[in-house]
Every structure is written in C-alpha cells, then in structure tokens.
Design a protein around this motif. Structure first.
Motif, PDB file in Angstrom:
ATOM      1  N   ASP A 237       0.897  -1.200  -0.020  1.00  0.00           N
ATOM      2  CA  ASP A 237       0.038   0.030   0.000  1.00  0.00           C
ATOM      3  C   ASP A 237       0.881   1.128  -0.096  1.00  0.00           C
ATOM      4  OD1 ASP A 237      -2.287  -1.353   0.021  1.00  0.00           O
ATOM      5  OD2 ASP A 237      -2.365  -1.515   2.202  1.00  0.00           O
ATOM      6  N   TRP A 238       1.827   1.271   0.906  1.00  0.00           N
ATOM      7  CA  TRP A 238       2.822   2.498   0.900  1.00  0.00           C
ATOM      8  C   TRP A 238       3.486   2.452  -0.437  1.00  0.00           C
ATOM      9  CZ3 TRP A 238       1.788   6.000   4.070  1.00  0.00           C
ATOM     10  CH2 TRP A 238       1.275   5.624   5.444  1.00  0.00           C
ATOM     11  N   GLN A 239       3.897   1.475  -1.175  1.00  0.00           N
ATOM     12  CA  GLN A 239       4.686   1.437  -2.474  1.00  0.00           C
ATOM     13  C   GLN A 239       3.751   2.051  -3.329  1.00  0.00           C
ATOM     14  OE1 GLN A 239       5.870  -2.307  -3.705  1.00  0.00           O
ATOM     15  NE2 GLN A 239       6.822  -1.600  -5.595  1.00  0.00           N
ATOM     16  N   LYS A 240       2.657   1.960  -3.352  1.00  0.00           N
ATOM     17  CA  LYS A 240       1.632   2.649  -4.457  1.00  0.00           C
ATOM     18  C   LYS A 240       1.481   4.141  -4.158  1.00  0.00           C
ATOM     19  CE  LYS A 240      -0.903  -1.730  -5.644  1.00  0.00           C
ATOM     20  NZ  LYS A 240      -1.816  -2.444  -5.811  1.00  0.00           N
ATOM     21  N   ASN A 241       1.478   4.498  -2.749  1.00  0.00           N
ATOM     22  CA  ASN A 241       0.974   5.817  -2.288  1.00  0.00           C
ATOM     23  C   ASN A 241       2.117   6.548  -1.999  1.00  0.00           C
ATOM     24  OD1 ASN A 241      -1.844   5.148  -3.011  1.00  0.00           O
ATOM     25  ND2 ASN A 241      -1.882   3.790  -1.193  1.00  0.00           N
ATOM     26  N   LYS A 242       2.510   6.319  -0.551  1.00  0.00           N
ATOM     27  CA  LYS A 242       3.149   7.446   0.009  1.00  0.00           C
ATOM     28  C   LYS A 242       4.531   7.309  -0.567  1.00  0.00           C
ATOM     29  CE  LYS A 242       1.161   8.832   3.759  1.00  0.00           C
ATOM     30  NZ  LYS A 242       1.025  10.330   4.255  1.00  0.00           N
ATOM     31  N   ARG A 243       5.114   6.211  -0.680  1.00  0.00           N
ATOM     32  CA  ARG A 243       6.649   6.314  -1.516  1.00  0.00           C
ATOM     33  C   ARG A 243       6.655   6.758  -2.742  1.00  0.00           C
ATOM     34  NH1 ARG A 243      10.099   2.078  -3.848  1.00  0.00           N
ATOM     35  NH2 ARG A 243       8.233   0.936  -4.467  1.00  0.00           N
ATOM     36  N   THR A 244       5.740   6.144  -3.645  1.00  0.00           N
ATOM     37  CA  THR A 244       5.922   6.949  -5.052  1.00  0.00           C
ATOM     38  C   THR A 244       5.696   8.421  -4.966  1.00  0.00           C
ATOM     39  OG1 THR A 244       5.029   4.844  -5.834  1.00  0.00           O
ATOM     40  CG2 THR A 244       5.004   6.752  -7.173  1.00  0.00           C
ATOM     41  N   ALA A 245       4.738   8.814  -4.174  1.00  0.00           N
ATOM     42  CA  ALA A 245       4.322  10.341  -4.131  1.00  0.00           C
ATOM     43  C   ALA A 245       5.589  11.148  -3.582  1.00  0.00           C
ATOM     44  CB  ALA A 245       3.078  10.479  -3.242  1.00  0.00           C
ATOM     45  N   LEU A 246       6.275  10.534  -2.719  1.00  0.00           N
ATOM     46  CA  LEU A 246       7.265  11.183  -1.877  1.00  0.00           C
ATOM     47  C   LEU A 246       8.404  11.469  -3.009  1.00  0.00           C
ATOM     48  CD1 LEU A 246       8.959  12.249   0.351  1.00  0.00           C
ATOM     49  CD2 LEU A 246       9.635   9.936   1.108  1.00  0.00           C
ATOM     50  N   LEU A 247       8.864  10.514  -3.697  1.00  0.00           N
ATOM     51  CA  LEU A 247       9.812  10.595  -4.686  1.00  0.00           C
ATOM     52  C   LEU A 247       9.533  11.396  -5.745  1.00  0.00           C
ATOM     53  CD1 LEU A 247      11.085   6.600  -5.119  1.00  0.00           C
ATOM     54  CD2 LEU A 247      11.978   8.516  -3.494  1.00  0.00           C
ATOM     55  N   LYS A 248       8.161  11.299  -6.427  1.00  0.00           N
ATOM     56  CA  LYS A 248       7.902  12.151  -7.250  1.00  0.00           C
ATOM     57  C   LYS A 248       8.014  13.547  -6.875  1.00  0.00           C
ATOM     58  CE  LYS A 248       5.162   8.838 -10.136  1.00  0.00           C
ATOM     59  NZ  LYS A 248       4.006   8.516 -10.877  1.00  0.00           N
ATOM     60  N   ASP A 249       7.322  13.863  -5.625  1.00  0.00           N
ATOM     61  CA  ASP A 249       7.577  15.289  -5.220  1.00  0.00           C
ATOM     62  C   ASP A 249       8.776  15.730  -4.973  1.00  0.00           C
ATOM     63  OD1 ASP A 249       4.894  15.079  -4.856  1.00  0.00           O
ATOM     64  OD2 ASP A 249       4.378  14.921  -2.876  1.00  0.00           O
ATOM     65  N   ASP A 281       9.849  -1.155 -10.848  1.00  0.00           N
ATOM     66  CA  ASP A 281       9.396  -0.451 -11.892  1.00  0.00           C
ATOM     67  C   ASP A 281       8.581   0.794 -11.920  1.00  0.00           C
ATOM     68  OD1 ASP A 281       7.780  -1.341 -15.353  1.00  0.00           O
ATOM     69  OD2 ASP A 281       9.383   0.181 -14.761  1.00  0.00           O
ATOM     70  N   SER A 282       8.007   0.660 -10.395  1.00  0.00           N
ATOM     71  CA  SER A 282       6.862   1.605  -9.995  1.00  0.00           C
ATOM     72  C   SER A 282       7.393   2.898  -9.339  1.00  0.00           C
ATOM     73  CB  SER A 282       5.930   1.227  -9.245  1.00  0.00           C
ATOM     74  OG  SER A 282       6.746   0.811  -7.758  1.00  0.00           O
ATOM     75  N   ALA A 283       8.483   2.999  -8.926  1.00  0.00           N
ATOM     76  CA  ALA A 283       9.114   4.229  -8.209  1.00  0.00           C
ATOM     77  C   ALA A 283      10.304   4.699  -8.957  1.00  0.00           C
ATOM     78  CB  ALA A 283       9.614   3.726  -6.819  1.00  0.00           C
ATOM     79  N   VAL A 284      10.983   3.945  -9.715  1.00  0.00           N
ATOM     80  CA  VAL A 284      12.171   4.760 -10.504  1.00  0.00           C
ATOM     81  C   VAL A 284      11.505   4.664 -11.989  1.00  0.00           C
ATOM     82  CG1 VAL A 284      14.151   4.282 -11.391  1.00  0.00           C
ATOM     83  CG2 VAL A 284      13.960   3.367  -9.126  1.00  0.00           C
ATOM     84  N   ASP A 285      10.682   5.903 -11.964  1.00  0.00           N
ATOM     85  CA  ASP A 285      10.340   6.152 -13.329  1.00  0.00           C
ATOM     86  C   ASP A 285      11.233   7.135 -14.305  1.00  0.00           C
ATOM     87  OD1 ASP A 285       9.986   8.446 -12.198  1.00  0.00           O
ATOM     88  OD2 ASP A 285       7.866   8.372 -12.229  1.00  0.00           O
TER      89      ASP A 285
END
Length: 879
Positions: A237-249, A281-285
């Motif tokens: 759940d965090w991988q899809k939300n918090k973590r990805t959002a944090l890296l993109k921000d 593949d989800s976080a490192v875009d």
C-alpha cells in the motif's frame, strides 16, 4: 530566571518520571530516597541522618526537616532539590495509580513543560530538557513515539526567534531510539523528509550568526537518518501511495522541489537509493531518472559525485527490458558532455580526497562552504566498493586507485550493454591520460583513466584501450605507475589479463635488451612491476607461458646498469618462479630454473672487481633474487634456494662494498628462513657446511657460514631434530672452532652457544658434549712445542675445547650447571693466545653474570676449585 533554576526544576520532573517508570513496588528502593540518605550522611548534620532513619517517612515531617539540616552555602540549591525529592512517596503513589488507570495527563504536562524548555535559547536548559524527554520516552515509549510527529514540525524556523526550537528538536531527534522509529515507519519518514528537505531553507529566517549552527544541526540529523538503514521494508500500500508520491514530489521540476539547493538535492539522491528496490518499475520512473541525470551536471562536486553513483545504481535497478529505452530517453548514448562530466568528476574526487597512512580513502576534504553531513551523505551515495564494502573487490596496490570508481564505471557499462557507453568512455581516455601532462591535476586524471581502463577491459577486450594503457604506463614515473598495477590486477577478465601479460612481457624484454638510459630504466621497472602483478592473478598454464620471453631477457640482462631495474628483476623472477611452481608448470618445462641457473652461473664466473662493473652488477642482481626467494616464502624457495644459497656466502668480503653489504643482507635473510620440508632444510644446512669447508682463502665466507648455520639449526629445529642438530653442532661447527682466523672461531663459538641453549640442562647430550670439550681442553702441549707444527696442531685442539666450553658456559649465563667447565677454563688462562685470551674472556663473562648471585654460585665449587679461580685473577671479593 536562570539556567540553574531550569535544570533544578527539570531534575525534579525527571524524578517524577523515574517514579512513573519504576518496576518495583518498594518505596525504599527508589533513587530519590537513597540519594537523600547518602547526602545527609556525608554532607550535612549526622544527627538528622539518624533521625531520618528512625522517623516514619510521613509527609507532615517534611516541613520540620528544614530545621534539622544545616547546609553549607554552596549546597542551598541541592538541599532545595532534595527537599522536593522527599515527596517521592506521594509522587510514586500517584504515578503508579495513573499508570495502572491508563491516565496520561501527568505525562502530557511533563512533556509540554520540557518541550517548552527544549526550545529555550540557553544550551544548558535545552540539554537538561532533552535528558528529561529521553527519560519520558524510555519509561513510556508508547506515549513518546506518538509525540515524535509533534516534534518534527519544530525543525522549521518560522521566525527569527525559532533558533532554540530548531536546535532542540534536531538534537532530540538524533537519539537512536527516535531515529529507529522514524526509519521503520513510512508515515514518520515521509513527514520527516518533507519537513527537513523542503523546509531546511527556513533557517534563513534566523539571525545571520545563528544560521550556520542550525544548518549543521539539520544536515547532521538528516545524514544520520539516511544512514541508519540501507533499505526500508516496503509495504504494497505504501509502495503505491506514500513512497511513489514522496519520490515524485522530491524530484519534481515545480513546487517546493524546484527551489532545492545542492545539499538538499544530495539528500534526495541518497533517499532514492534507500527507498527503491531492485527491479522496481513503479518508483524509479523516467522523471526520477531524468532529475538525477540533471544533478550529474551540477556545478557542485559533491552533488555530481553522488548523482553519478546514484544514477548508476538506479539504472541497474530498472528492469532489464526497459534499460535501453531509458538510456535513449536520457540521451546517455553519444552524449560527450555526459561522459566528460563523469570522468572530470571522478578525477576531481581524486584531487579532493584525503588519504591516511594505511591507504584508506576518507572521502572529500571538508571545505568551508560545505555543511556538516555532506561527507556522510557522500559515503552513503558512494558505489559499493573500496573500504566500505571490502568483500566486493580485491585490495588495491595503490592508494590513488579507488575500487569504488572502477566498479561503478564497470556497472555503468555492463548495465547499458549495447557498447555505446564503453565507446563514449573510450573517447575520454586521451583527455585523461595524455592531455596537459604538465599540470598538477594530471596524476588525478591518470588515476581516473586507470579506473576507466580497468572497467572497460573487465567487460571485454579492446586492443585500442590496452594500447593506450600501455603507453601511459611506460610514460609514468615509478610512483605514478602504482595505479596501473591496481588497474590490471583488478581487471576481472582473465583473457584480457593474459593478453596484457603477453604485451608487457614482450615490450619489457625489448627494453631490457635495448638502449639502457635512465628513461628506459624507468619504463623497464614499470613493465616488470605490472608483469609481476598480472602473473599473480593468472592460473592458466598457457597464460603464464607468456612471461617466458621476459624471464629469458632478465637472464640476459643480469648486469643491468640501474639498481632499480636489478631490484625489480629479482622480485619479478621470484614471483614468476613461485607461480610456476604453484601451478606445476616446472614439471613439463623448467624455463625459470634454466634462467636462474644462467644468472647465477654468470655471477659466479665473473671477476671480483672493486669498482662497479658488469660482473658486480650481476652479483647484485642474483643477491636480489636470492633475498626475494627467501623472503617470499613461496614454493620456489624450497626448490631453488638449496642450489643458490651459497652465493650469499661466497660474496662475503667481496672487494666491492655494495656487493659485500648485499651479501650480508642476503645471508641474514637466509638465516631466518623456516623451510617447508625436511629435505629443503637439510639440503640448505649441508650446502652451507660444504661452502664453509671449501672456502679456504675467504674467511668471510667461513664466518658467514658459521652464523647462518647456527640460525638455521635453531629456526628449523622442528624439521632437523636432535640428531641433525647434534651432528652439525659437534662436527661442522667444530671445524670452524679450529679455524686460524679469530673472527671465524669466535663466530663459531657464538653459533654453538645458540645451539646448546636450545637444550635442557639435564640433557644427556650436554653432558657428552662437555666431556668431549673437557678432553680437548686438557690436550697436553709442552711449552717447547708451541712453535712447532705438532705443537700448533695440539694448541688447535686445546682451542677447540676452550671455545666449546665457553659456548657451554655462555649457553646458561645465570646458573652454574657445569662448574668443572668453568674451572677448566680458568686453568687455561695462562696459555698463549688465542687459547689464553679466549679462556680469560670466558671467565670474565662468567664473573659479570654471577656478580649479584655469587654467594649462591660459589656453593657449586670446592675449595680447591675456588683457589683455581683465584689463581686465574678472578675477583678476590668473591673468594
């Protein structure tokens, strides 16, 4: 009103927290009561202590206790605090009741009070408050962890009066327990990173003189949080939300991320390594990788260095099917600017590195414009390798060669395996290795070039790259060539190492045979060193055969005019000989043995010139070879040292002083050798004995053989055993005891002393040895025969006995196990020299070693023996 009052109040609150967290229900075991009793006993009225012990500890007697205590002036504050501590019974009862009932109102009050104190401008007040808050968190962790989220916003400097709040919160959050909570909770980590990285610029709201301290506190805290965990556990759940959002921000080109400074960007780079996973593949875009690639071109060296390492590791974490597409989107292929930035950054890392005596690189030099935490974040971002991950690579020959650089470039090439990355780096080699060679930065660029070459060749063979490396190596100084030794040694491609060995062996052999000026000598030294490094890494018989041409060239150039070349020749041939023996090549073709035989034969057959000549230089070379064979301790030593060890004795007393010194050094090395087989040990001892017996005209050889023989018998006693030791002690050494040269028979006596001292006093062998030497010392010779041949022969026997008894007495210097041997020496003091002189010296030595214990030592002698000692001019005070 003052920090002392603040600390006193906080100290009282900490006592209350102690009561809350106490695990015992006994009031008498509480810390406050024990301190009170100890204080009254030691510092105040003893009568009050007695009364306190007898009185019931009731609240109504606290007021009257002021009259009992008569404190000294400087103890007033302590007494006030201790009086407050006397309320611990009530505090304990209330705290336990709150704890049992689950009420946290008291904790809320304590937390609020100490949080206010932790924001004070006074450092002592903040320090006391932090200790109190740590107590609160320790005694009530369920309460403290929930308050960490309230502490994090205080890291933001909202106005000029926030100085104390920022420092207090940063110091409190540095506590290890709090850091563990942050790094293991995605919600806390997300809030912490957004607050610190995005809002660290708020310190500009503080006064100018306070901004630096606040900045160092925040970046130091950030570095500790980033370095406290390598990879965070990722929940789906965090991988899809918090973590990805944090890296993109964090990597966005708009919003707060657009205004990040280079230190903040470094922290984001490290954060990317922590929160991403392999094949993620989800976080490192593409947007995240594009942001890191932009950081690679920053003007700040620390950010560039961190970004290059992070980009390499993130590309490796991208799924393999997407790597090619990502590389094209980032325009990494055919981008000279990117490759030039990479190599320049690596080069500047060398220029700014500090290196300790043992060769460990400690990272960037601290510069005034770099904040605290920059070095730590550089370490976290560094590619695995070097001293931080020693198991990933072999240690380097050179302090300037950084294994982390080599591994990073190799990973960058292998990750994008279409050849474009390697081609782009090859284009930068001329810039690194040959341009602006007169500048101070050239050595740093060459070190980087060696790392790049090692990485490229580890991936695959490239003749052009190898040729450039060869050219740079032969143009390097003796000191600068160290990076190339490490580069070829750490090349993981064995086929490339074999081709490099063939290339350098051939070219170095040509240098040894060609013109012998100074520049060629330096090139030859560097070639010999790199061949030595390559041979040690290869195991295939076919590969090692490439060094044959160089070994034969070394044999032909045994008399090279330059000492450095001769020394490196000895070391290189020894290394090759060890590898050949270890791999079993000599069983089929002993070309190393043939070369060594030719070298030693040339050295022995040459004239013994006083001045430097080809023959003296050849002798120096073979002595270098012999010393290296012995000191390396490899399998070649046991094979060849038996045949060539005697040359160290034959060169003793050489007319050329340098050769004579080197011969003594080689003999010393030989004397300390512990051989691996019985055959080798016995063979060397027999060879040394034969050399001493054959050296009729050179007493230097006989003396050196005596010293070497004694050391060999002691060091290799586990192989030689009693029988061989006794034979050589009583036969071979005995021959040297009868030598006409004083230096030789004195050295033989010293050798015999060392051999005999290895035996127990009660050993039957010593008794047999003593009787033999007593018989020889009593050899009858008439004074009229002293000058005749028969008399001289008998005096030699008597000298042998005297020197043998001397060795026996000296072997046990502070005891008297053989008094009859001492008396026999005393009776020989009046004999002609050298018999009498040797006997006098032995008795004199006995006197010095028994001066303090003569009262006990004299009991070993009879009255007649004591008279004999007196007659030999022994000290009368001992009579």
């Amino acid at each position: 009103s003052d920090t002392t009052s603040h600390r006193r109040v906080i100290k009282t609150i900490r006592v209350l927290l102690t009561c809350f967290g106490a695990n015992t229900s006994s009031r008498n075991k509480l810390a406050g009561r024990a301190v009170w009793f100890r204080y009254m006993r030691e510092m105040t009225n003893p009568l009050a202590y007695v009364v306190e012990l007898r009185a019931a500890c009731e609240r109504d007697i606290v007021e009257n206790r002021r009259d009992w205590v008569v404190p000294r002036y400087h103890q007033v504050d302590d007494i006030q605090t201790l009086l407050n501590w006397q309320l611990h019974e009530m505090a304990f009862d209330n705290a336990r009741a709150d704890k049992d009932a689950g009420e946290e109102g008291g904790l809320e009050d304590c937390f609020a009070a100490m949080s206010v104190a932790n924001e004070h401008d006074w450092a002592d007040t903040r320090k006391a408050a932090q200790a109190g808050l740590q107590d609160l968190i320790s005694f009530a962790p369920w309460f403290g962890k929930a308050r960490v989220e309230d502490i994090i916003p205080r890291l933001v400097a909202t106005d000029s009066d926030s100085y104390g709040a920022v420092l207090g919160a940063a110091k409190l959050l540095e506590w290890k327990k709090v850091i563990r909570w942050i790094v293991n909770d995605w919600a806390l980590l997300d809030k912490f990173m957004r607050t610190v990285i995005f809002e660290v610029g708020s310190i500009r709201n503080l006064a100018d003189d306070k901004q630096k301290e606040a900045s160092e506190a925040l970046y130091g805290l950030l570095a500790k949080v980033l370095g406290s965990w390598t990879t965070l556990p990722v929940d789906k759940d965090w991988q899809k939300n918090k973590r990805t959002a944090l890296l993109k921000d964090m990597t966005s080109s708009s919003g707060k991320a657009a205004g990040l400074r280079w230190r903040q960007q470094m922290a984001v780079c490290v954060l990317l390594l922590i929160v991403t996973l392999p094949e993620d593949d989800s976080a490192v875009d593409d947007a995240v990788l594009g942001w890191v690639e932009q950081c690679v071109h920053s003007e700040m060296l620390p950010l560039r260095s961190a970004a290059i390492s992070v980009l390499t590791q993130l590309l490796d974490r991208v799924p393999e099917k997407r790597r090619e597409l990502v590389a094209k989107q980032l325009a990494l292929h055919g981008n000279p600017k990117f490759f030039r930035t990479v190599v320049e950054t690596l080069s500047q890392n060398h220029s700014n590195a500090t290196t300790s005596v043992d060769g460990n690189t400690h990272g960037m030099k601290h510069k005034t414009e770099w904040s605290v935490g920059v070095g730590e974040m550089l370490r976290l971002a560094r590619f695995p390798g070097d001293k931080y991950a020693i198991k990933t690579t072999l240690p380097s020959h050179s302090r300037e060669f950084l294994s982390a650089h080599k591994l990073m470039v190799e990973k960058l090439i292998s990750t994008l395996s279409d050849g474009a990355m390697a081609a782009g780096l090859k284009e930068q080699l001329d810039f690194l290795l040959f341009e602006n060679a007169h500048t101070a930065e050239h050595s740093s660029r060459v070190a980087t070039g060696a790392e790049v070459v090692s990485a490229i060749l580890s991936v695959g063979m490239d003749a052009k790259v190898l040729e450039s490396a060869s050219k740079s190596l032969f143009e390097s100084s003796l000191e600068g060539a160290g990076v190339w030794l490490a580069a070829f040694r750490q090349c993981s491609n064995r086929d490339v190492q074999a081709q490099a060995l063939e290339l350098f062996s051939t070219r170095t052999a040509g240098l040894l045979k060609g013109s012998q000026d100074m520049s060629d000598a330096v090139k030859a030294c560097n070639g010999l060193r790199v061949v030595r490094a390559l041979v040690g890494e290869l195991s295939s018989v076919e590969h090692i055969e490439h060094a044959k041409v160089l070994v034969m060239a070394c044999a032909d150039a045994v008399g090279h005019p330059y000492d450095n070349v001769r020394r490196e020749t000895g070391r290189t041939i020894t290394e090759i000989a060890d590898v050949v023996e270890r791999r079993g090549i000599s069983k089929s073709a002993d070309w190393v043995g043939q070369a060594l035989e030719a070298m030693f034969s040339d050295a022995r057959s040459g004239p013994r010139d006083r001045d430097a000549s080809t023959s003296t230089r050849a002798m120096e070379t073979v002595l270098h070879v012999l010393s290296s064979l012995v000191m390396n301790g490899g399998p070649a030593r046991d094979r060849y040292v038996v045949d060539f060890c005697t040359i160290a004795l034959e060169a003793q007393g050489h007319p050329n002083m340098e050769v004579s010194k080197m011969a003594k050094s080689a003999a010393t090395c030989l004397a300390s050798a512990s051989f691996g087989t019985v055959e080798a040990a016995i063979g060397v001892v027999e060879a040394v004995s034969a050399a001493a017996e054959a050296a009729d005209e050179n007493w230097y050889t006989r003396m050196g053989a005596s010293l070497v023989l004694g050391s060999l018998l002691i060091v290799n006693s586990c192989f030689l055993g009693y029988a061989i030791g006794a034979v050589h002690a009583r036969k071979e050494v005995e021959k040297l005891l009868r030598d006409t040269q004083v230096e030789v028979h004195n050295a033989a006596s010293a050798t015999l002393t060392r051999v005999l001292s290895a035996y127990e006093v009660s050993s039957p062998s010593l008794e047999t040895t003593k009787e033999r030497y007593l018989k020889l010392a009593r050899t009858k010779v008439a004074k009229s025969q002293y000058k005749t041949e028969e008399g001289k022969a008998k005096l030699k026997k008597r000298l042998t006995g005297v020197l043998g008894l001397t060795a026996l007495v000296h072997a046990f210097p502070y005891t008297v196990p053989f008094p009859d041997a001492v008396v026999a020496l005393a009776k020989r003091t009046s004999d002609p020299s050298p018999v009498g002189t040797s006997a006098k010296n032995a008795v004199q030595h006995f006197k010095h070693t028994h001066t303090d214990s003569w009262a006990e030592a004299r009991t070993h002698f009879t009255t007649e023996e004591l008279e004999d000692l007196q007659d030999s001019n022994y000290s009368g005070s001992h009579a």
